[in-house]
Design an enzyme around this catalytic site. Structure first.
Site, PDB file in Angstrom:
ATOM      1  N   HIS A  62      36.862 -34.393  29.880  1.00 40.51           N
ATOM      2  CA  HIS A  62      38.302 -34.508  30.142  1.00 40.51           C
ATOM      3  C   HIS A  62      38.648 -34.066  31.567  1.00 40.51           C
ATOM      4  O   HIS A  62      39.815 -34.105  31.943  1.00 40.51           O
ATOM      5  CB  HIS A  62      39.057 -33.637  29.140  1.00 40.51           C
ATOM      6  CG  HIS A  62      38.752 -32.181  29.321  1.00 40.51           C
ATOM      7  ND1 HIS A  62      37.491 -31.662  29.111  1.00 40.51           N
ATOM      8  CD2 HIS A  62      39.520 -31.154  29.750  1.00 40.51           C
ATOM      9  CE1 HIS A  62      37.500 -30.374  29.396  1.00 40.51           C
ATOM     10  NE2 HIS A  62      38.722 -30.040  29.777  1.00 40.51           N
ATOM     11  N   ASP A  63      37.675 -33.582  32.320  1.00 39.31           N
ATOM     12  CA  ASP A  63      37.937 -33.127  33.691  1.00 39.31           C
ATOM     13  C   ASP A  63      37.410 -34.104  34.739  1.00 39.31           C
ATOM     14  O   ASP A  63      37.479 -33.823  35.934  1.00 39.31           O
ATOM     15  CB  ASP A  63      37.247 -31.771  33.936  1.00 39.31           C
ATOM     16  CG  ASP A  63      37.971 -30.636  33.237  1.00 39.31           C
ATOM     17  OD1 ASP A  63      39.186 -30.755  32.993  1.00 39.31           O
ATOM     18  OD2 ASP A  63      37.316 -29.630  32.918  1.00 39.31           O
TER      19      ASP A  63
ATOM     20  N   ASP B 186      35.684 -21.719  28.191  1.00 36.22           N
ATOM     21  CA  ASP B 186      36.333 -22.248  29.383  1.00 36.22           C
ATOM     22  C   ASP B 186      36.237 -21.283  30.561  1.00 36.22           C
ATOM     23  O   ASP B 186      36.455 -20.079  30.396  1.00 36.22           O
ATOM     24  CB  ASP B 186      37.819 -22.483  29.054  1.00 36.22           C
ATOM     25  CG  ASP B 186      38.575 -23.096  30.211  1.00 36.22           C
ATOM     26  OD1 ASP B 186      38.333 -24.265  30.509  1.00 36.22           O
ATOM     27  OD2 ASP B 186      39.398 -22.381  30.835  1.00 36.22           O
TER      28      ASP B 186
ATOM     29  N   ASP C   9      37.637 -24.666  21.694  1.00 36.21           N
ATOM     30  CA  ASP C   9      37.630 -24.321  23.116  1.00 36.21           C
ATOM     31  C   ASP C   9      38.200 -22.906  23.226  1.00 36.21           C
ATOM     32  O   ASP C   9      39.281 -22.630  22.709  1.00 36.21           O
ATOM     33  CB  ASP C   9      38.544 -25.306  23.868  1.00 36.21           C
ATOM     34  CG  ASP C   9      38.017 -25.635  25.243  1.00 36.21           C
ATOM     35  OD1 ASP C   9      37.633 -24.696  25.967  1.00 36.21           O
ATOM     36  OD2 ASP C   9      38.018 -26.818  25.613  1.00 36.21           O
TER      37      ASP C   9
ATOM     38  N   GLU D  58      31.213 -23.098  30.111  1.00 33.42           N
ATOM     39  CA  GLU D  58      31.539 -23.836  31.333  1.00 33.42           C
ATOM     40  C   GLU D  58      31.194 -22.885  32.472  1.00 33.42           C
ATOM     41  O   GLU D  58      32.001 -22.057  32.874  1.00 33.42           O
ATOM     42  CB  GLU D  58      33.017 -24.225  31.371  1.00 33.42           C
ATOM     43  CG  GLU D  58      33.297 -25.158  32.525  1.00 33.42           C
ATOM     44  CD  GLU D  58      34.763 -25.220  32.940  1.00 33.42           C
ATOM     45  OE1 GLU D  58      35.146 -26.214  33.551  1.00 33.42           O
ATOM     46  OE2 GLU D  58      35.519 -24.271  32.681  1.00 33.42           O
TER      47      GLU D  58
HETATM   48  C1  NOJ Z   1      38.301 -26.029  32.769  1.00 33.25           C
HETATM   49  C2  NOJ Z   1      38.931 -26.998  31.840  1.00 33.25           C
HETATM   50  O1  NOJ Z   1      37.958 -27.919  31.400  1.00 33.25           O
HETATM   51  C3  NOJ Z   1      40.065 -27.637  32.587  1.00 33.25           C
HETATM   52  O2  NOJ Z   1      40.581 -28.757  31.919  1.00 33.25           O
HETATM   53  C4  NOJ Z   1      41.104 -26.580  32.829  1.00 33.25           C
HETATM   54  O3  NOJ Z   1      42.124 -27.117  33.632  1.00 33.25           O
HETATM   55  C5  NOJ Z   1      40.504 -25.351  33.546  1.00 33.25           C
HETATM   56  N1  NOJ Z   1      39.234 -24.962  33.020  1.00 33.25           N
HETATM   57  C6  NOJ Z   1      41.428 -24.184  33.445  1.00 33.25           C
HETATM   58  O4  NOJ Z   1      41.435 -23.674  32.138  1.00 33.25           O
END
Ligand code: NOJ
Ligand code: CA
Length: 567
Positions: free
Chosen positions: A338-339, A206, A105, A263
């Protein structure tokens, strides 16, 4: 009519299945309650048996863990609670022996406030390291602008004892890096090349569309009662970002046979194409996020702006997203991260939260055009976590969203309900490996509790059951990778079919020579469809039977079918 697909040599990642690991909750080997790299090494055989080609690790670099690793304090070292650099090199080697690549990541929109750059910058905001960040003075005793952070509150944090504030789009422990500064960019490229040289297979990037900020960082009209406006307006996919991404690619992973997945928020449909053109995109792929916010109203995704939706809406969103990017683009397809909450709880109504619903969902997304991702525990159908109070949550965004709901006038009970539905801790608690007291995750006290359902829902139980969800995932993966089908998955066009049947998600994957059909009856009711005369070969069925009456087929609730041929 068949559209012309872009002809490029098929890349390894177009045939791959990728597994996402949340290292903190995967497997603990030294009884400190925190998953670690040695735990991942231990479980490589499990991943190989599952059939995955690559593993994406959520951040493992040194971090104070305010946002569980998305706040990096040293990009060159491994977070000590996860292990050492030697463990990481061993993991890369051991994975390679099993034909598994390691994807890291890359978190470079921001770093941690404990990073040496930021610590030096605090001492001298006008100096060299101050230029690595965004320091601004207040305006007439007020904040430099009215942007609201993604995690709530202003994006500005005061530097004690000075007139300066610094910008953080995420938490205040995650100061934004100033990509306008060429020296900062070179530092980032050094980091990327360091890890590529260690033999990793690529990166998940990210928050990558936040790199460019609107020049002058202006205020915008408020979009909620707090007088603030989402930071997205001034920082998401702003003009100029393409140049940053092109340069980063050219100076780093563009020189390797690496897989990169961005992302990417704020670039939907055709706007996504420069990011993912198979010929010359900034990245190999981006996540299709068209369906992950169906449950909220408005652009801010506040958890209290909850709404209900159904399979027809999901179908529309998916079809539209798939159609918009082919033939040039390539998606990373996932239903769990994970989000987000657990997919069974998010995508299925109460009555579908069972083996049939879960296996249908799996089939539905798995054969879309793109690379399928599986999030740890999804393959056994892990569920949301029944936390009893807000104090039991760890996730910073859960706490912020809870406070925001209260501010908006919701009761504590309602605010907690929204957190239950949406919390990121629903997917962040430890994996249930077996039925033992600590679920085979740790011998110590787990950092987040073990799910009470682990006694019946765990990997060990499902490994020995040919009809388990885990076994179904293994079949999906095996079919994806079978040599004679590979081309259709890597190169086949995506074509929606049977749209006249509501609540049926049906599509074909087509090449000139092959035609595969996926049928998913996304409801708790049967669905009768009229068949053509010629019956195609059934490759996979999540039921034991397929009910037929002449040329009528009756699909059972949440039945999912894969055919070699046209339906
Ligand atoms: C996206 C990530 O997937 C998330 O878990 C994170 O809190 C934010 N970006 C900030 O880095
Ligand atoms: Ca540990």
């Amino acid at each position: 009519m068949t559209i012309k697909m872009v002809q490029t040599t098929v890349k390894w990642w177009q045939k791959a299945v990728i597994y996402q690991i949340y290292p903190k909750s995967f497997k603990d080997t030294n009884a400190d309650g925190i998953g670690d790299l040695r735990g991942i090494i231990e479980k490589l055989d499990y991943l190989q048996k599952l059939g995955v080609d690559a593993v994406w690790l959520c951040p493992i670099n040194s971090s104070p863990m305010c946002d569980n690793g998305y706040d990096i304090s040293d990009y060159y070292t491994i977070e000590p609670s996860f292990g050492t650099n030697e463990d990481m090199y061993e993991l890369i080697e051991e994975a390679k022996k099993r034909n598994i690549k390691i994807i890291m990541d890359l978190v470079v929109n921001h770093c941690s406030d404990q990073h040496a750059w930021f610590q030096k910058a605090l001492k001298d905001p006008e100096g060299k390291y101050g230029q690595y960040f965004y320091f601004r003075k207040g305006i007439d005793g007020k904040l430099p602008n009215n942007w609201r952070s993604i995690f709530g509150g202003s994006v500005w944090e005061k530097v004690e004892g000075t007139d300066y504030y610094y910008l953080h789009i995420f938490t205040k422990q995650q100061p934004d890096l100033n990509w306008e500064n060429p020296s900062l960019r070179e530092e980032v490229y050094k980091i990327i090349n360091f890890w590529l040289e260690k033999g990793i297979g690529g990166f998940r990037l990210d928050a990558i569309t936040y790199l460019k900020k609107e020049p002058g960082l202006p205020s915008f009209e408020a979009d909620a009662k707090d007088g603030m406006v989402s930071a997205m307006y001034g920082s998401l996919n702003r003009p100029g970002i393409h140049a940053f991404l092109q340069e980063m690619k050219d100076k780093t992973y563009g020189r390797y046979d690496a897989f990169t997945v961005g992302e990417v928020a704020g670039a939907e449909g055709e706007e996504a194409l420069p990011f993912i053109s198979l010929e010359n995109g900034f990245f190999s792929s981006i996540f299709d996020i068209s369906h992950v916010q169906l449950d909220t109203v408005g652009p801010n995704y506040f958890w209290c702006s909850h709404r209900t939706w159904d399979a027809n809406e999901l179908r529309e969103a998916l079809y539209e997203a798939q159609m918009a990017i082919q033939p040039q683009g390539w998606y990373a397809n996932s239903i769990e991260t994970h989000d987000a909450p657990r997919s069974i709880d998010y995508y299925l109504p109460q009555e579908g939260r069972n083996y049939y619903g879960a296996s249908m969902l799996a089939m539905l997304y798995f054969y879309l055009r793109g690379t399928p991702f599986i999030y740890q525990g999804q393959e056994i159908g892990m569920r949301n976590f029944p936390f009893a109070s807000i104090e039991e949550y760890d996730d910073c965004s859960s706490k912020n969203q809870y406070a925001f709901s209260l501010e908006q006038g919701y009761s504590e009970e309602e605010a907690l309900h929204f957190v239950h539905l949406r919390s990121r801790d629903n997917t962040r608690y430890p994996i249930s490996w077996d039925a033992s007291e600590k679920a085979g995750f740790t011998d110590g006290k787990p950092w987040l509790p073990i799910h009470p359902n682990h006694t019946s829902l765990n990997v060990a139980v499902q490994e020995n059951d040919p009809y388990s969800l885990l076994s179904f995932y293994k079949k999906l993966i095996a079919i994806k990778k079978e040599a004679r089908y590979e081309t259709v998955w890597a190169e086949g066009e995506f074509v929606p079919v049977l749209k006249e049947y509501p609540m049926l998600v049906a599509y074909e994957r087509r090449t000139k020579e092959q035609r595969f059909t996926i049928l998913c009856n996304y409801q708790n009711e049967p669905c009768t469809i009229l068949m053509k005369d010629k019956e195609p070969d059934l490759l996979l069925n999540n039921y034991n039977t397929l009910q037929k009456d002449g040329n009528k087929w009756q699909l059972q609730p949440y039945q999912a079918l894969l055919f070699d041929g046209e339906v």
